[in-house]
Design a protein around this motif. Structure first.
Motif, PDB file in Angstrom:
ATOM      1  N   HIS A  13       5.321 -32.240  18.283  1.00 30.41           N
ATOM      2  CA  HIS A  13       5.898 -31.938  19.594  1.00 30.41           C
ATOM      3  C   HIS A  13       7.380 -32.282  19.648  1.00 30.41           C
ATOM      4  N   ASP A  17       8.234 -29.276  14.856  1.00 32.70           N
ATOM      5  CA  ASP A  17       7.579 -28.028  15.257  1.00 32.70           C
ATOM      6  C   ASP A  17       8.097 -26.832  14.468  1.00 32.70           C
ATOM      7  N   ARG A  44       1.828 -22.396  16.880  1.00 29.65           N
ATOM      8  CA  ARG A  44       2.151 -22.941  18.212  1.00 29.65           C
ATOM      9  C   ARG A  44       0.883 -23.315  18.980  1.00 29.65           C
ATOM     10  N   ILE A  47      -0.468 -26.528  17.533  1.00 26.90           N
ATOM     11  CA  ILE A  47       0.346 -27.664  17.986  1.00 26.90           C
ATOM     12  C   ILE A  47      -0.078 -28.056  19.400  1.00 26.90           C
TER      13      ILE A  47
END
Length: 92
Positions: A13, A17, A44, A47
């Motif tokens: 984060h 990333d 994404r 994540i």
């Protein structure tokens, strides 16, 4: 000259990333269930869903002293009696 590899905790984060997106969208892992490269959207989503860091998961870069990031290791099911790991090495 001594070369070494160290583990560096992934910060999905924060500063990592873009590195995660680059690694998973450019590398192929022929010995894993999902053989094709991941899309940026898939990375994404992972994540955001805590795939890399959660109460049961930790992820680390494998960082070579001369080559930089050469892979990633993901520790899964850390609260379970039999945790698992996912090791992915760059093909370069």
């Amino acid at each position: 000259m001594r070369m070494s590899v160290k583990l560096t905790r992934v910060d999905p984060h924060g500063c990592d990333d873009d590195h995660l997106i680059d690694f998973y969208t450019t590398e192929e892992f022929p010995f894993h269930a999902k053989l094709s490269v991941w899309s940026k959207e898939e990375v994404r989503e992972r994540i955001a869903d805590g795939y890399f860091i959660s109460e049961e998961t930790e992820t680390f870069w494998l960082v070579h002293s001369e080559l930089g990031r050469i892979g990633i290791v993901r520790l899964e099911d850390l609260r379970d009696e039999t945790p698992l790991f996912d090791l992915r090495l760059a093909s370069r």
